[in-house]
Scaffold this active site. Structure first.
Site, PDB file in Angstrom:
ATOM      1  N   ARG A   1      98.464   0.342  46.417  1.00  0.00           N
ATOM      2  CA  ARG A   1      99.380   1.363  45.892  1.00  0.00           C
ATOM      3  C   ARG A   1     100.720   1.327  46.627  1.00  0.00           C
ATOM      4  O   ARG A   1     100.782   1.165  47.841  1.00  0.00           O
ATOM      5  CB  ARG A   1      98.716   2.735  46.085  1.00  0.00           C
ATOM      6  CG  ARG A   1      99.562   3.894  45.658  1.00  0.00           C
ATOM      7  CD  ARG A   1      98.717   5.113  45.420  1.00  0.00           C
ATOM      8  NE  ARG A   1      98.150   5.676  46.642  1.00  0.00           N
ATOM      9  CZ  ARG A   1      97.435   6.794  46.649  1.00  0.00           C
ATOM     10  NH1 ARG A   1      97.186   7.436  45.529  1.00  0.00           N
ATOM     11  NH2 ARG A   1      96.941   7.255  47.792  1.00  0.00           N
TER      12      ARG A   1
ATOM     13  N   ARG B   1     102.061   3.739  51.918  1.00  0.00           N
ATOM     14  CA  ARG B   1     101.701   4.823  52.834  1.00  0.00           C
ATOM     15  C   ARG B   1     100.855   4.307  53.990  1.00  0.00           C
ATOM     16  O   ARG B   1      99.958   3.502  53.793  1.00  0.00           O
ATOM     17  CB  ARG B   1     100.907   5.889  52.073  1.00  0.00           C
ATOM     18  CG  ARG B   1     101.770   6.893  51.378  1.00  0.00           C
ATOM     19  CD  ARG B   1     100.970   7.776  50.462  1.00  0.00           C
ATOM     20  NE  ARG B   1      99.785   8.373  51.073  1.00  0.00           N
ATOM     21  CZ  ARG B   1      99.000   9.242  50.433  1.00  0.00           C
ATOM     22  NH1 ARG B   1      99.277   9.613  49.208  1.00  0.00           N
ATOM     23  NH2 ARG B   1      97.933   9.741  51.032  1.00  0.00           N
TER      24      ARG B   1
ATOM     25  N   ARG C   1      91.071  20.990  48.421  1.00  0.00           N
ATOM     26  CA  ARG C   1      90.277  19.837  48.834  1.00  0.00           C
ATOM     27  C   ARG C   1      88.822  20.220  49.078  1.00  0.00           C
ATOM     28  O   ARG C   1      87.982  19.351  49.260  1.00  0.00           O
ATOM     29  CB  ARG C   1      90.796  19.272  50.170  1.00  0.00           C
ATOM     30  CG  ARG C   1      92.069  18.474  50.106  1.00  0.00           C
ATOM     31  CD  ARG C   1      91.848  17.174  49.404  1.00  0.00           C
ATOM     32  NE  ARG C   1      92.393  15.992  50.013  1.00  0.00           N
ATOM     33  CZ  ARG C   1      93.625  15.533  49.844  1.00  0.00           C
ATOM     34  NH1 ARG C   1      94.496  16.182  49.137  1.00  0.00           N
ATOM     35  NH2 ARG C   1      93.985  14.389  50.383  1.00  0.00           N
TER      36      ARG C   1
ATOM     37  N   LYS D   1      95.634  11.005  39.857  1.00  0.00           N
ATOM     38  CA  LYS D   1      96.119  12.383  39.662  1.00  0.00           C
ATOM     39  C   LYS D   1      97.635  12.474  39.774  1.00  0.00           C
ATOM     40  O   LYS D   1      98.298  13.092  38.955  1.00  0.00           O
ATOM     41  CB  LYS D   1      95.527  13.334  40.724  1.00  0.00           C
ATOM     42  CG  LYS D   1      94.035  13.303  40.850  1.00  0.00           C
ATOM     43  CD  LYS D   1      93.547  14.287  41.904  1.00  0.00           C
ATOM     44  CE  LYS D   1      94.085  14.073  43.307  1.00  0.00           C
ATOM     45  NZ  LYS D   1      93.459  13.029  44.091  1.00  0.00           N
TER      46      LYS D   1
HETATM   47  P1  AMP Z   1      97.165  13.066  49.701  1.00  0.00           P
HETATM   48  O1  AMP Z   1      98.582  12.651  49.551  1.00  0.00           O
HETATM   49  O2  AMP Z   1      96.779  14.193  48.786  1.00  0.00           O
HETATM   50  O3  AMP Z   1      96.193  11.905  49.631  1.00  0.00           O
HETATM   51  O4  AMP Z   1      97.021  13.666  51.175  1.00  0.00           O
HETATM   52  C1  AMP Z   1      97.281  12.886  52.341  1.00  0.00           C
HETATM   53  C2  AMP Z   1      96.684  13.566  53.555  1.00  0.00           C
HETATM   54  O5  AMP Z   1      97.297  14.843  53.754  1.00  0.00           O
HETATM   55  C3  AMP Z   1      95.191  13.858  53.476  1.00  0.00           C
HETATM   56  O6  AMP Z   1      94.402  12.732  53.851  1.00  0.00           O
HETATM   57  C4  AMP Z   1      95.057  15.008  54.470  1.00  0.00           C
HETATM   58  O7  AMP Z   1      95.109  14.536  55.803  1.00  0.00           O
HETATM   59  C5  AMP Z   1      96.344  15.795  54.215  1.00  0.00           C
HETATM   60  N1  AMP Z   1      96.155  16.828  53.165  1.00  0.00           N
HETATM   61  C6  AMP Z   1      96.743  16.861  51.933  1.00  0.00           C
HETATM   62  N2  AMP Z   1      96.349  17.936  51.245  1.00  0.00           N
HETATM   63  C7  AMP Z   1      95.483  18.602  52.045  1.00  0.00           C
HETATM   64  C8  AMP Z   1      94.716  19.781  51.886  1.00  0.00           C
HETATM   65  N3  AMP Z   1      94.732  20.488  50.752  1.00  0.00           N
HETATM   66  N4  AMP Z   1      93.947  20.180  52.928  1.00  0.00           N
HETATM   67  C9  AMP Z   1      93.899  19.485  54.074  1.00  0.00           C
HETATM   68  N5  AMP Z   1      94.583  18.347  54.279  1.00  0.00           N
HETATM   69  C10 AMP Z   1      95.365  17.904  53.272  1.00  0.00           C
END
Ligand code: AMP
Length: 212
Positions: free
Chosen positions: A125, A159, A88, A15
């Protein structure tokens, strides 16, 4: 104005990579709640301190917290956005609609992918600390070790939550929430999906076709 785009799919389904391509080609704004939360942690803000252990475990931060952060960081009447990482779950989908997107044109696209493929994709990644370009040490290696092909920045980032144990939890959290989330957008008749196992270029073509 282009429709707002809500990209749905597991971590590692591509994405973010595709969102950056749409920003470059169609002029979308990209808002990633993961990036916003990581920036808070980096700045050492109160919010960052509150969420860092949750993110390190791969669990979800509270819906209200993330919604507030999102609201602060987009102007939906002025620009067309790609929402990446939010919603989410179905509760967040309703929040996004009620607080930001009511009455706007929108499309939700599900990046469909066999979850077995994901673990390897995610642990390999790496991302550019400067422009955000995403690489993969197996499938999309940087031409020069540890250097961004796009902007030349050094020191690609791995990350902390992209390690095997945490990724397994993130995928479990995804599995739990995904069906009701897709059902929300199917009910609203704004749902499309694409085959995210294809290569980056083909996925991009599918995405552009959906937007036409
Ligand atoms: P991502 O970069 O989208 O994979 O997000 C990394 C982490 O940020 C996730 O594993 C969650 O802990 C937190 N996070 C990101 N977006 C959300 C969301 N919409 N709701 C809750 N936690 C989020």
């Amino acid at each position: 104005m282009l429709p707002h785009l809500i990209v749905l799919g597991a971590p590692g389904s591509g994405k973010g990579t595709q969102a950056l391509k749409l920003v470059d080609t169609l002029g979308y704004k990209h808002v990633s709640t993961g990036d916003l939360l990581r920036a808070e942690i980096k700045n050492g803000s109160e919010l960052g301190q509150k969420v860092s252990s949750i993110i390190a475990r791969g669990d979800l931060v509270g819906d209200e917290i993330v919604l507030e952060l999102l609201k602060k960081n987009c102007e939906v009447t002025k620009y067309s956005y790609i929402f990446d990482g939010f919603p989410r779950n179905a509760v967040q989908a309703a929040m996004l609609e009620d607080h930001l997107l009511k009455g706007t044109r929108k499309l939700a696209v599900y990046f469909k992918l066999d979850l077995e493929m994901l673990l390897q994709r995610i642990v390999n990644r790496r991302s550019c600390p400067s422009c955000g370009e995403i690489f993969n040490l197996q499938s999309k290696k940087p031409k020069k070790d540890d250097t961004c092909d796009k902007c030349g920045a050094q020191g690609l980032v791995h990350r902390k939550d992209d390690n095997e144990d945490v990724v397994k939890n993130r995928l479990d959290v995804f599995r739990e929430n995904n069906e009701p989330l897709l059902a929300y957008y199917k009910n609203a008749s704004v749902m499309a999906e694409l085959d995210a196992s294809k290569n980056e270029k083909d996925v991009f073509e599918s995405l552009k076709n959906l937007l036409q």
